[in-house]
Design a protein around this motif. Sequence first.
Motif, PDB file in Angstrom:
ATOM      1  N   LEU A 100       9.882  -2.185   3.638  1.00  0.00           N
ATOM      2  CA  LEU A 100       9.789  -1.061   2.706  1.00  0.00           C
ATOM      3  C   LEU A 100       8.395  -0.884   2.090  1.00  0.00           C
ATOM      4  O   LEU A 100       7.908   0.252   2.011  1.00  0.00           O
ATOM      5  CB  LEU A 100      10.854  -1.185   1.612  1.00  0.00           C
ATOM      6  N   PRO A 101       7.709  -1.963   1.685  1.00  0.00           N
ATOM      7  CA  PRO A 101       6.347  -1.760   1.174  1.00  0.00           C
ATOM      8  C   PRO A 101       5.394  -1.170   2.221  1.00  0.00           C
ATOM      9  O   PRO A 101       4.506  -0.375   1.887  1.00  0.00           O
ATOM     10  CB  PRO A 101       5.891  -3.164   0.756  1.00  0.00           C
ATOM     11  N   ARG A 103       6.277   0.892   4.612  1.00  0.00           N
ATOM     12  CA  ARG A 103       6.612   2.320   4.671  1.00  0.00           C
ATOM     13  C   ARG A 103       6.015   3.067   3.482  1.00  0.00           C
ATOM     14  O   ARG A 103       5.500   4.187   3.633  1.00  0.00           O
ATOM     15  CB  ARG A 103       8.131   2.519   4.691  1.00  0.00           C
ATOM     16  N   ASP A 104       6.059   2.457   2.319  1.00  0.00           N
ATOM     17  CA  ASP A 104       5.438   3.082   1.137  1.00  0.00           C
ATOM     18  C   ASP A 104       3.944   3.311   1.376  1.00  0.00           C
ATOM     19  O   ASP A 104       3.417   4.388   1.051  1.00  0.00           O
ATOM     20  CB  ASP A 104       5.645   2.207  -0.104  1.00  0.00           C
ATOM     21  N   ASP A 105       3.276   2.318   1.958  1.00  0.00           N
ATOM     22  CA  ASP A 105       1.843   2.458   2.253  1.00  0.00           C
ATOM     23  C   ASP A 105       1.598   3.591   3.254  1.00  0.00           C
ATOM     24  O   ASP A 105       0.645   4.360   3.122  1.00  0.00           O
ATOM     25  CB  ASP A 105       1.258   1.151   2.795  1.00  0.00           C
ATOM     26  N   GLN A 107       3.465   6.238   3.718  1.00  0.00           N
ATOM     27  CA  GLN A 107       3.676   7.513   3.031  1.00  0.00           C
ATOM     28  C   GLN A 107       2.448   7.887   2.177  1.00  0.00           C
ATOM     29  O   GLN A 107       2.027   9.045   2.164  1.00  0.00           O
ATOM     30  CB  GLN A 107       4.922   7.444   2.144  1.00  0.00           C
ATOM     31  N   ARG A 108       1.885   6.901   1.496  1.00  0.00           N
ATOM     32  CA  ARG A 108       0.676   7.178   0.701  1.00  0.00           C
ATOM     33  C   ARG A 108      -0.484   7.580   1.593  1.00  0.00           C
ATOM     34  O   ARG A 108      -1.272   8.471   1.254  1.00  0.00           O
ATOM     35  CB  ARG A 108       0.313   5.946  -0.139  1.00  0.00           C
ATOM     36  N   ILE A 129      -2.993  -0.954   6.618  1.00  0.00           N
ATOM     37  CA  ILE A 129      -1.540  -0.820   6.776  1.00  0.00           C
ATOM     38  C   ILE A 129      -1.057  -1.548   8.032  1.00  0.00           C
ATOM     39  O   ILE A 129      -0.048  -2.261   7.999  1.00  0.00           O
ATOM     40  CB  ILE A 129      -1.126   0.663   6.818  1.00  0.00           C
TER      41      ILE A 129
END
Length: 197
Positions: A100-101, A103-105, A107-108, A129
Motif C-alpha cells: 500500500l505505501p 501504491r501511495d507513492d 499515486q503521488r 518508487i
Amino acid sequence: MTKKKIYNEEVGADANLNEGGAAPAEETPATDNVAEEAAPETDNVAEAEEETVKLAREVAEWKDKFLRLQAEFDNYRKRTLREKMELVETGGTNVLLKMLPVRDDLQRAVAANLKTEDLEAMRQGMQLIAQKFTETLKQCGVTEIEVVGEPFDEEVAEAVARFNAGEEQRGKVIDCTETGYRLGERVLRFAKVVVGE
C-alpha cells in the motif's frame, strides 16, 4: 416296621424281596442323577452368560470409543479445513499492507507528473518508487533471479529466443525480457530470456 436279617443285612419287613429272599439292588432316585448331571451344565451356562455379558460390555465400550474418536476426527477435519480457508483469504494480508505505501507513492508520482515539467525530478522519483517496491518484495521474501551472463538454466528460466552471439556466449543468457522471481527457494515466475548460440 419289623426288620429281618437277610444275608447279614437288615431289611424292613415290608421290603420287597427278590426270588430267593434277596433284597433288591438299591436304586438311587433318578432325580439325584439328573441333579448331578444338570449342576455342571448350569455352571457352564452361567459362565457362558457371564462371558456373554462381559463381551457385550466390552463391545459397547469399544463402540463408544470408536464413535467418540470418529466425532473427534470429524471435528479436527472441519477445523483444519476452516483454518485453511482463513489462510487463503487472509494469507496475503501482510504483503498487501506492505504494498500500500508503494501504491501511495505511485499515486503521488502520477499526480506530480501532471503538474511538473521537470523530467529529471520525475525520473528520480520513479527510480525511488521502483527501489522501494523492490525492497518491499525482499521484505516479503521475494527476490529477483539473476540470469544475464549466466549459463542457461531451465530450472529458473524459459528461453523465448536464440541469438547468434559468438562462441564465448554459446549457451549463456544474453538478455532477459521478463524478470523471474523466487519466494525463498521456490520459483514464483520463470525468467524469460534470450540464449546465445
